[in-house]
Design a protein around this motif. Structure first.
Motif, PDB file in Angstrom:
ATOM      1  N   HIS A 121       0.826  -1.213   0.000  1.00 22.00           N
ATOM      2  CA  HIS A 121       0.000   0.000   0.000  1.00 22.00           C
ATOM      3  C   HIS A 121       0.857   1.259   0.000  1.00 22.00           C
ATOM      4  CE1 HIS A 121      -3.776  -2.222   1.696  1.00 22.00           C
ATOM      5  NE2 HIS A 121      -3.584  -2.414   0.416  1.00 22.00           N
ATOM      6  N   MET A 126      -1.586   4.047  -1.630  1.00 21.64           N
ATOM      7  CA  MET A 126      -3.007   3.773  -1.476  1.00 21.64           C
ATOM      8  C   MET A 126      -3.746   4.855  -0.684  1.00 21.64           C
ATOM      9  SD  MET A 126      -5.344   1.756  -2.447  1.00 21.64           S
ATOM     10  CE  MET A 126      -4.484   0.283  -2.993  1.00 21.64           C
ATOM     11  N   PRO A 127      -3.190   5.421   0.416  1.00 30.27           N
ATOM     12  CA  PRO A 127      -3.909   6.508   1.110  1.00 30.27           C
ATOM     13  C   PRO A 127      -4.191   7.710   0.200  1.00 30.27           C
ATOM     14  CG  PRO A 127      -2.149   5.659   2.487  1.00 30.27           C
ATOM     15  CD  PRO A 127      -1.961   5.038   1.140  1.00 30.27           C
ATOM     16  N   HIS A 130      -7.095   6.881  -2.066  1.00 31.30           N
ATOM     17  CA  HIS A 130      -8.377   7.009  -1.366  1.00 31.30           C
ATOM     18  C   HIS A 130      -8.796   8.464  -1.239  1.00 31.30           C
ATOM     19  CE1 HIS A 130      -8.076   2.801   0.753  1.00 31.30           C
ATOM     20  NE2 HIS A 130      -8.460   2.734  -0.506  1.00 31.30           N
ATOM     21  N   ARG A 131      -7.840   9.322  -0.911  1.00 28.37           N
ATOM     22  CA  ARG A 131      -8.177  10.743  -0.778  1.00 28.37           C
ATOM     23  C   ARG A 131      -8.660  11.329  -2.103  1.00 28.37           C
ATOM     24  NH1 ARG A 131      -3.827  10.683   3.128  1.00 28.37           N
ATOM     25  NH2 ARG A 131      -2.266  11.025   1.504  1.00 28.37           N
ATOM     26  N   TYR A 134     -12.164  10.055  -2.869  1.00 26.14           N
ATOM     27  CA  TYR A 134     -13.144  10.734  -2.022  1.00 26.14           C
ATOM     28  C   TYR A 134     -13.416  12.142  -2.536  1.00 26.14           C
ATOM     29  CZ  TYR A 134     -15.396  12.524   2.192  1.00 26.14           C
ATOM     30  OH  TYR A 134     -16.295  13.073   3.080  1.00 26.14           O
ATOM     31  N   LYS A 144      -8.435  11.816   5.919  1.00 28.94           N
ATOM     32  CA  LYS A 144      -8.691  10.447   6.381  1.00 28.94           C
ATOM     33  C   LYS A 144     -10.099  10.021   5.962  1.00 28.94           C
ATOM     34  CE  LYS A 144      -5.589  10.709  10.368  1.00 28.94           C
ATOM     35  NZ  LYS A 144      -5.477  10.569  11.867  1.00 28.94           N
ATOM     36  N   LEU A 146     -12.324   7.739   6.013  1.00 26.75           N
ATOM     37  CA  LEU A 146     -12.601   6.443   6.634  1.00 26.75           C
ATOM     38  C   LEU A 146     -13.747   5.715   5.950  1.00 26.75           C
ATOM     39  CD1 LEU A 146     -12.255   7.387  10.423  1.00 26.75           C
ATOM     40  CD2 LEU A 146     -10.535   6.402   8.904  1.00 26.75           C
ATOM     41  N   GLN A 149     -11.741   3.788   3.552  1.00 22.49           N
ATOM     42  CA  GLN A 149     -10.663   2.968   4.101  1.00 22.49           C
ATOM     43  C   GLN A 149     -11.172   1.786   4.926  1.00 22.49           C
ATOM     44  OE1 GLN A 149      -8.378   5.944   6.168  1.00 22.49           O
ATOM     45  NE2 GLN A 149      -7.190   6.494   4.330  1.00 22.49           N
ATOM     46  N   TYR A 152     -12.662  -0.885   2.659  1.00 21.88           N
ATOM     47  CA  TYR A 152     -11.544  -1.460   1.904  1.00 21.88           C
ATOM     48  C   TYR A 152     -10.778  -2.466   2.763  1.00 21.88           C
ATOM     49  CZ  TYR A 152      -7.074  -1.733  -0.539  1.00 21.88           C
ATOM     50  OH  TYR A 152      -5.950  -2.190  -1.170  1.00 21.88           O
ATOM     51  N   SER A 153     -10.523  -2.112   4.021  1.00 20.71           N
ATOM     52  CA  SER A 153      -9.795  -3.006   4.925  1.00 20.71           C
ATOM     53  C   SER A 153     -10.592  -4.278   5.200  1.00 20.71           C
ATOM     54  CB  SER A 153      -9.493  -2.283   6.243  1.00 20.71           C
ATOM     55  OG  SER A 153      -8.706  -1.132   6.016  1.00 20.71           O
TER      56      SER A 153
END
Length: 210
Positions: A121, A126-127, A130-131, A134, A144, A146, A149, A152-153
């Protein structure tokens, strides 16, 4: 009056397990079809006793069974079906710290797989992905997200369970997982190597004794 000839059919098993000192009988090595008055005596005949010098694997050839049965019934007609050799896997006595060893291996694999996922990741950022997703969907900036995330987790865990087709000892269906298929192929290759290697060893011993 000529003695009656009986036909005996034997089908060797592919692989069995045994411990040091154990006497391996015909019944453990093969399925036997013979007249009832002969079958019990054949099945209880010892073919090999596992010795410490046998190491991990012992290969029993169909000729070994035929030799033993022929001593009991010299006039019998022995027919072999299926595999021509059986692998005996010599297992060690149960270890006292087997559960502790299992726990240590489990912890090692858990930490290792977790680090692998985190490093992957990090490599693909990967973060940041995601941002960006979003922001594209909501038009807002959130360091963040969430809402992306967390699912996804959870999805990673569910995906791994479905991939391996197991949750603890429970299977979801009878279809083998890719890991089981690979393990099966590996065991088949390993068995072929053992048969070939042990055959070479036995042949070299026979030549050495000549």
């Amino acid at each position: 009056m000529a003695s009656q000839t009986h036909t005996i059919y034997i089908r060797l098993r592919h692989k069995i397990s045994g411990t040091v000192g154990q006497a391996i009988n015909v019944k453990e090595l093969a399925q036997v079809i013979a007249p009832s008055e002969m079958k019990e005596r054949i099945e209880t005949t010892c073919v090999h006793r596992i010795k410490p010098e046998d190491n991990t694997f012992v290969v029993i050839d169909a000729m070994d069974l035929i030799r033993e049965i022929n001593q009991l019934y010299p006039t019998s007609d022995i027919q072999t079906i299926g595999p021509s050799q059986t692998i005996i896997v010599v297992t060690m006595k149960k270890q006292k710290f087997k559960r502790v060893l299992f726990l240590l291996v489990w912890i090692l694999l858990f930490i290792g797989s977790g680090l692998t996922i985190m490093n992957f990741h990090e490599d693909v950022a990967m973060p940041e992905v995601h941002r960006k997703i979003y922001t594209m969907v909501t038009g807002k900036v959130n360091d963040k997200p969430l809402i992306l995330q967390i699912p996804y987790s959870i999805g990673i865990g569910i995906g791994m369970i479905l991939f391996f087709n197991h949750i603890f000892k429970k299977r979801f269906n009878e279809e083998p997982s890719p890991l089981e298929v690979e393990m099966f192929n590996y065991e088949q290759d390993l068995d072929r190597y053992i048969l070939f290697h042990e055959k070479q060893k036995s042949e070299s011993k026979e030549h050495g004794n000549e």
